[in-house]
Design a protein around this motif. Structure first.
Motif, PDB file in Angstrom:
ATOM      1  N   SER A  43       0.831  -1.209   0.000  1.00 16.15           N
ATOM      2  CA  SER A  43       0.000   0.000   0.000  1.00 16.15           C
ATOM      3  C   SER A  43       0.862   1.253   0.000  1.00 16.15           C
ATOM      4  CB  SER A  43      -0.921  -0.001   1.232  1.00 16.15           C
ATOM      5  OG  SER A  43      -1.816  -1.096   1.202  1.00 16.15           O
ATOM      6  N   GLU A  47       1.101   4.408  -2.679  1.00 17.94           N
ATOM      7  CA  GLU A  47       0.987   5.794  -2.220  1.00 17.94           C
ATOM      8  C   GLU A  47       2.226   6.599  -2.590  1.00 17.94           C
ATOM      9  OE1 GLU A  47       0.478   8.237   2.013  1.00 17.94           O
ATOM     10  OE2 GLU A  47       0.079   6.086   1.923  1.00 17.94           O
ATOM     11  N   GLU A  50       2.294   7.205  -6.503  1.00 19.02           N
ATOM     12  CA  GLU A  50       1.126   7.827  -7.128  1.00 19.02           C
ATOM     13  C   GLU A  50       1.406   9.207  -7.731  1.00 19.02           C
ATOM     14  OE1 GLU A  50      -2.426   9.962  -7.885  1.00 19.02           O
ATOM     15  OE2 GLU A  50      -1.042  10.491  -6.270  1.00 19.02           O
TER      16      GLU A  50
END
Length: 598
Positions: A43, A47, A50
């Protein structure tokens, strides 16, 4: 350079990457806990990347990781097919390198179908003992650096098993070999990142069917699969472009699209007779470039949607004849995966099935091409109708494509700039004030080192044979214990790297190029064999020492009559060079003086 090419478990034009927890070899952590931690890292990777990937156009597949088990060890694994876009591969290297900086408790292995391509990039900076036969599981990205698990016996170094490598990384990370020159060579292509990421994008004016403009406005990255569909077309598939049922060109608009420079070049180079539905101006008429490129993009989208609903899943592998799977099985046997199970037994077959599943996951064979055509058709049905008024509000900035023109004079100059001129110091251009300032700073740094070395040499309490750091202790056992404790403290806290010190000295003091530094490490053969005021002996070491002395004197780092200083630096450099990145007395001395690198 293919010195580290090896049998790869990846298809062509693919990069594979695996992320392990650095404490993977520790038994006190359960698999469930490890998988939970890896999910958190996955995750965090999304992040982290991105902001860079938000508008990035991938040639074929995106960066992606998922939790799998490899040789019984939970890890994150991803495979990306990058096609012709090497930039995609290096973008992934950048993401993984940045991720390793954020999470110092992970280690990353990255390879492509050429094998250890980072070692290939840094071939001139790796230790002489490292070769394809002993490099397995020795090369990792850790804490932002390309690291090599060292060896105490360069002449008989062997590969590591994955389990042993993870144990070393967990317990001895401070001993990893990662000199600055290795980082510079391995990651040279990442210079300018992340700003350089967007430099790969070109904005072009096109005249396209309204529905193409609509989908590209909402899904800019679909320009890549549409362009590839056009580039890989054949006469039979092109028949659907005669009708253009999904993207009728009768209703076309002018807009600006983003496309990679690679795809733009490839599309512009294609020559095609426009299908009957398109009206393209003549080459010398206004609007030709926008209409021609728009026609090609529209045909690409039509080709994508014409194949919607058709399965594009790669066919099941025939593992019995797959050379890569056989190599993978040999590695599993070496790692003890089959636990002495007899071939043909039920448990053995279960292990083989597990191996096949893992192989498909880590090699990319489980990759199913998403049906982009279906996604496009479904997406268009949910989007509001695109009006001319809305298009007028879009960014209309167009980039100049003069970068496609090749200026051979500039090209030759660029090549020449990458090669160091064959000229002496006196032949170089006159130094600027900035250059002179840098030289003076470098001289002061090295002079300071010489002074500290000299002070250490004059210290009666100091010695080179098992460097004594404390006052004399009468009891020999206590003295040995104290010295051992001090050495352990240096190894753990100072993380001395002799190669970094050697590189610093040669670069800052003697202003040598990376190529000359590598030559010094491997086989120094100086032409000047004279030490100031006397002639050296004929041995290679003395030849080398004479060259060092000449350079020190020529640079003004030491003055006439300071040959003792020359001897001090010369002997230290000899010690460092002989260690080739391994442990030795040089590291203890540098740490004692506070000259080690982190």
């Amino acid at each position: 350079m293919e010195i580290f090419s090896a049998v790869s478990d990846l298809p062509d034009d693919c990069v594979g990457y695996t992320i392990f927890l650095r404490d993977a070899g520790e038994s006190h952590t359960s698999k469930l806990e490890k998988k939970a931690k890896l999910e958190e890292i996955a995750s965090a990777a999304s992040e982290l990347s991105e902001p860079w990937t938000r508008e990035y156009i991938w040639q074929r597949q995106e960066f992606n990781v998922k939790v799998v088990e490899f040789l019984g060890e939970p890890c994150l694994r991803g495979v990306t097919e990058f096609g012709d876009s090497i930039d995609d591969e290096w973008f992934i290297v950048f993401i993984l390198r940045e991720l390793s900086k954020k999470f110092p408790d992970i280690v990353v292995k990255i390879t492509d179908n050429d094998g250890e391509f980072l070692l290939i990039e840094a071939a001139t900076a790796i230790p002489k003992w490292l070769n394809p036969d002993n490099a397995d599981n020795r090369v990792w990205i850790y804490n932002g650096n390309l690291c090599i698990i060292p060896t105490e016996e360069p002449d008989s170094a062997t590969s590591y098993t994955l389990h042993d490598a993870l144990q070393f990384l967990s317990n001895n990370a401070s001993m990893l070999y990662h000199p600055q020159i290795l980082q510079k060579e391995a990651f040279a292509r990442l210079e300018g990142y992340p700003q350089a990421i967007q430099a790969n994008i070109h904005r072009a004016k096109v005249f396209v069917p309204r529905r193409v403009a609509q989908i590209l406005h909402h899904r800019p990255r679909y320009i890549a699969p549409a362009s590839e569909a056009f580039l890989l077309r054949d006469p039979i598939s092109m028949k659907v472009c005669s009708a253009m049922r999904n993207f009728p060109p009768e209703d076309s608009v002018t807009c600006v699209v983003k496309i990679t420079k690679l795809l733009y070049t490839q599309m512009k180079s294609q020559r095609i007779i426009p299908p009957a539905k398109f009206e393209v101006p003549k080459a010398n008429e206004e609007g030709y470039d926008a209409a021609e490129l728009g026609m090609k993009i529209a045909c690409g989208f039509e080709l994508l949607c014409a194949g919607s609903g058709k399965s594009k899943v790669r066919k099941q592998k025939d593992y019995a004849t797959d050379v890569r799977f056989k190599e993978y099985m040999r590695m599993l046997e070496k790692e003890g995966f089959f636990k002495h199970e007899i071939p043909g037994t039920l448990h053995y077959q279960q292990l083989v099935s597990q191996a096949q599943k893992t192989f498909a996951e880590v090699s990319g064979d489980a990759y199913n091409t998403s049906d982009i055509g279906t996604d496009i058709i479904n997406g268009l049905e949910t989007m509001d109708e695109l009006s001319d008024e809305e298009i007028a509000t879009w960014d209309s900035t167009v980039d100049d494509d003069k970068w496609m023109d090749i200026d051979f004079t500039e090209f030759e100059s660029m090549l020449d700039s990458n090669a160091r001129p064959e000229a002496g110091y006196n032949d170089q251009p006159e130094d600027t004030e900035e250059t002179k300032r840098e030289i003076l700073e470098s001289q002061e740094k090295v002079k300071s080192m010489v002074d500290r070395l000299r002070k250490f040499m004059d210290d009666e309490k100091a010695g080179f044979d098992g460097v004594e750091f404390d006052d004399d202790i009468s009891d020999s056992d206590e003295e040995e214990t104290a010295q051992s404790s001090r050495i352990e403290e240096i190894d753990d806290d100072d993380d001395v790297n002799e190669d970094d010190f050697l590189e610093f000295f040669l670069k800052e003091a003697l202003k040598l190029s990376p190529e000359e530094i590598e030559q010094f490490r491997t086989d120094p053969t100086p032409e000047q064999l004279k030490l100031h005021g006397k002639t050296t002996a004929s041995s290679e070491n003395e030849d080398q020492d004479g060259d060092i002395a000449d350079e020190l004197l020529a640079k003004g780092i030491v003055n006439e009559g300071e040959n003792d200083d020359v001897e001090i630096m010369r002997n230290l450099l000899d010690s460092i060079k002989s260690q080739e990145g391994g442990a030795g007395p040089g590291s203890n001395l540098l740490a004692r003086l506070g000259l080690g690198s982190n």
